[in-house]
Design an enzyme around this catalytic site. Sequence first.
Site, PDB file in Angstrom:
ATOM      1  N   TYR A 137      31.514   7.330  30.711  1.00  0.00           N
ATOM      2  CA  TYR A 137      31.948   6.761  31.988  1.00  0.00           C
ATOM      3  C   TYR A 137      31.176   7.405  33.148  1.00  0.00           C
ATOM      4  O   TYR A 137      30.654   6.709  34.024  1.00  0.00           O
ATOM      5  CB  TYR A 137      33.456   7.000  32.152  1.00  0.00           C
ATOM      6  CG  TYR A 137      34.051   6.435  33.415  1.00  0.00           C
ATOM      7  CD1 TYR A 137      34.335   5.082  33.530  1.00  0.00           C
ATOM      8  CD2 TYR A 137      34.346   7.259  34.501  1.00  0.00           C
ATOM      9  CE1 TYR A 137      34.897   4.555  34.681  1.00  0.00           C
ATOM     10  CE2 TYR A 137      34.901   6.750  35.656  1.00  0.00           C
ATOM     11  CZ  TYR A 137      35.181   5.399  35.741  1.00  0.00           C
ATOM     12  OH  TYR A 137      35.728   4.883  36.901  1.00  0.00           O
TER      13      TYR A 137
ATOM     14  N   ALA B 209      28.288   8.848  33.045  1.00  0.00           N
ATOM     15  CA  ALA B 209      26.882   8.422  32.991  1.00  0.00           C
ATOM     16  C   ALA B 209      26.728   7.025  33.582  1.00  0.00           C
ATOM     17  O   ALA B 209      25.778   6.748  34.322  1.00  0.00           O
ATOM     18  CB  ALA B 209      26.383   8.444  31.545  1.00  0.00           C
TER      19      ALA B 209
HETATM   20  N1  LIG Z   1      41.597   3.548  39.147  1.00  0.00           N
HETATM   21  C1  LIG Z   1      40.917   4.600  39.548  1.00  0.00           C
HETATM   22  O1  LIG Z   1      41.475   5.652  39.825  1.00  0.00           O
HETATM   23  C2  LIG Z   1      39.419   4.479  39.693  1.00  0.00           C
HETATM   24  C3  LIG Z   1      38.729   5.582  40.194  1.00  0.00           C
HETATM   25  C4  LIG Z   1      37.354   5.501  40.350  1.00  0.00           C
HETATM   26  C5  LIG Z   1      36.687   4.340  40.049  1.00  0.00           C
HETATM   27  N2  LIG Z   1      37.382   3.279  39.558  1.00  0.00           N
HETATM   28  C6  LIG Z   1      36.600   2.077  39.260  1.00  0.00           C
HETATM   29  O2  LIG Z   1      37.220   0.983  39.893  1.00  0.00           O
HETATM   30  C7  LIG Z   1      36.934  -0.204  39.157  1.00  0.00           C
HETATM   31  C8  LIG Z   1      38.234  -0.911  38.868  1.00  0.00           C
HETATM   32  O3  LIG Z   1      39.042  -0.028  38.133  1.00  0.00           O
HETATM   33  P1  LIG Z   1      40.597  -0.268  37.979  1.00  0.00           P
HETATM   34  O4  LIG Z   1      41.215   1.064  37.964  1.00  0.00           O
HETATM   35  O5  LIG Z   1      41.084  -1.263  38.918  1.00  0.00           O
HETATM   36  O6  LIG Z   1      40.601  -0.877  36.476  1.00  0.00           O
HETATM   37  P2  LIG Z   1      41.575  -1.944  35.816  1.00  0.00           P
HETATM   38  O7  LIG Z   1      42.903  -1.901  36.457  1.00  0.00           O
HETATM   39  O8  LIG Z   1      41.478  -1.748  34.338  1.00  0.00           O
HETATM   40  O9  LIG Z   1      40.893  -3.348  36.199  1.00  0.00           O
HETATM   41  C9  LIG Z   1      39.606  -3.657  35.742  1.00  0.00           C
HETATM   42  C10 LIG Z   1      39.292  -5.103  36.065  1.00  0.00           C
HETATM   43  O10 LIG Z   1      37.984  -5.394  35.576  1.00  0.00           O
HETATM   44  C11 LIG Z   1      38.029  -6.533  34.718  1.00  0.00           C
HETATM   45  N3  LIG Z   1      37.022  -6.428  33.675  1.00  0.00           N
HETATM   46  C12 LIG Z   1      36.885  -5.456  32.748  1.00  0.00           C
HETATM   47  N4  LIG Z   1      35.837  -5.704  31.960  1.00  0.00           N
HETATM   48  C13 LIG Z   1      35.277  -6.877  32.401  1.00  0.00           C
HETATM   49  C14 LIG Z   1      34.190  -7.668  31.986  1.00  0.00           C
HETATM   50  N5  LIG Z   1      33.410  -7.311  30.941  1.00  0.00           N
HETATM   51  N6  LIG Z   1      33.911  -8.800  32.676  1.00  0.00           N
HETATM   52  C15 LIG Z   1      34.676  -9.188  33.733  1.00  0.00           C
HETATM   53  N7  LIG Z   1      35.733  -8.467  34.159  1.00  0.00           N
HETATM   54  C16 LIG Z   1      36.030  -7.335  33.503  1.00  0.00           C
HETATM   55  C17 LIG Z   1      39.458  -6.509  34.163  1.00  0.00           C
HETATM   56  O11 LIG Z   1      39.919  -7.779  33.748  1.00  0.00           O
HETATM   57  P3  LIG Z   1      39.725  -8.341  32.248  1.00  0.00           P
HETATM   58  O12 LIG Z   1      39.916  -7.199  31.318  1.00  0.00           O
HETATM   59  O13 LIG Z   1      40.769  -9.400  32.175  1.00  0.00           O
HETATM   60  O14 LIG Z   1      38.343  -8.896  32.226  1.00  0.00           O
HETATM   61  C18 LIG Z   1      40.231  -6.090  35.409  1.00  0.00           C
HETATM   62  O15 LIG Z   1      40.462  -7.191  36.232  1.00  0.00           O
HETATM   63  C19 LIG Z   1      36.186   0.227  37.902  1.00  0.00           C
HETATM   64  O16 LIG Z   1      34.793   0.057  38.114  1.00  0.00           O
HETATM   65  C20 LIG Z   1      36.524   1.693  37.802  1.00  0.00           C
HETATM   66  O17 LIG Z   1      35.546   2.414  37.108  1.00  0.00           O
HETATM   67  C21 LIG Z   1      38.727   3.321  39.364  1.00  0.00           C
END
Ligand SMILES: NC(=O)c1ccc[n+]([C@@H]2O[C@H](COP(=O)([O-])OP(=O)(O)OC[C@H]3O[C@@H](n4cnc5c(N)ncnc54)[C@H](OP(=O)(O)O)[C@@H]3O)[C@@H](O)[C@H]2O)c1
Length: 259
Positions: free
Chosen positions: A164, A166
């Site tokens: 992740y 990376a």
């Molecule tokens: N939450 C945190 O604390 C945090 C911190 C730092 C960075 N981030 C970053 O923020 C972003 C969102 O994270 P989150 O926490 O909101 O995650 P999440 O709740 O798991 O949501 C991820 C979203 O991405 C979609 N997704 C996943 N794989 C996909 C694919 N191959 N094609 C199209 N859509 C896809 C998922 O829907 P489907 O599975 O239905 O496609 C979902 O809508 C990510 O890039 C994560 O690395 C999050």
Amino acid sequence: MPERIEIPEAFPDAGDVRGRRVVVTGAGRGLGELIAHAFSAAGAQVALVSRTERDLKVVADSLPGPTLVFCGDVRDADFNEAVADATVAEWGGLDVWICNAGISPVVTGPLDIEPETWRDVIDVNLTGAFLGARAAARVMAHGGRLIFTGSVLGERPRKGLTAYSASKAGLIGLAKGLALDLAPAGITVNVVAPGWFESPLADGFANNERLAESILAHTALRRWGRSSDLTGAFQFLASDAAAFITGTVLTVDGGYALV
Ligand SMILES: NC(=O)c1ccc[n+]([C@@H]2O[C@H](COP(=O)([O-])OP(=O)(O)OC[C@H]3O[C@@H](n4cnc5c(N)ncnc54)[C@H](OP(=O)(O)O)[C@@H]3O)[C@@H](O)[C@H]2O)c1
């Protein structure tokens, strides 16, 4: 050069995204859903992307402004192109593309990580962002904005999350490279790097007492990010106030990277 600094007649409003046509990937839940709400509430038109149509419809139905829904996988180059083309066909243009879709598989050591898992993380988090950015840049006019959701772990990795970290470090290189490549087209490229936010993706960490404690201990402000803490960074980078900002990382982590 003038003798005194020039004072403009009006200052751009940081965060004003009224009328912007915005694609948000990973908008079916979590931070993407949150970002979609913030932009829609601020007067933007928001196209929602993820693989689960049911989720997208729920989000689309709850947004105050115009929406489009695109169900597909960001790893698919043709799908990204289709989203860009359809958005332009429906709305007459595309102003902002937020590459936010991401995955973070369970914590595991480097010797346990399967090549397949490694590839999945890189494919979704990094290649997916590249393909989206490429599709968007192809149709964007001068002034277009590409924004990647990175992570503080891209610059300050955490044990057990090497793939992740990376992928998110790669996003920074991708943003800086594209910022140079796309500058002649007037398109800016930046990363918003969140720290730890309450969301489904972070559930596995929040529910693990030892991990959750260590995250708090490493966060200068001693709390997890709240919904209201994050979206301003995206809106700022999408607004006129950020026209001269490209190739940067805007970290929103409560000081996680400092401790
Ligand atoms: N939450 C945190 O604390 C945090 C911190 C730092 C960075 N981030 C970053 O923020 C972003 C969102 O994270 P989150 O926490 O909101 O995650 P999440 O709740 O798991 O949501 C991820 C979203 O991405 C979609 N997704 C996943 N794989 C996909 C694919 N191959 N094609 C199209 N859509 C896809 C998922 O829907 P489907 O599975 O239905 O496609 C979902 O809508 C990510 O890039 C994560 O690395 C999050």
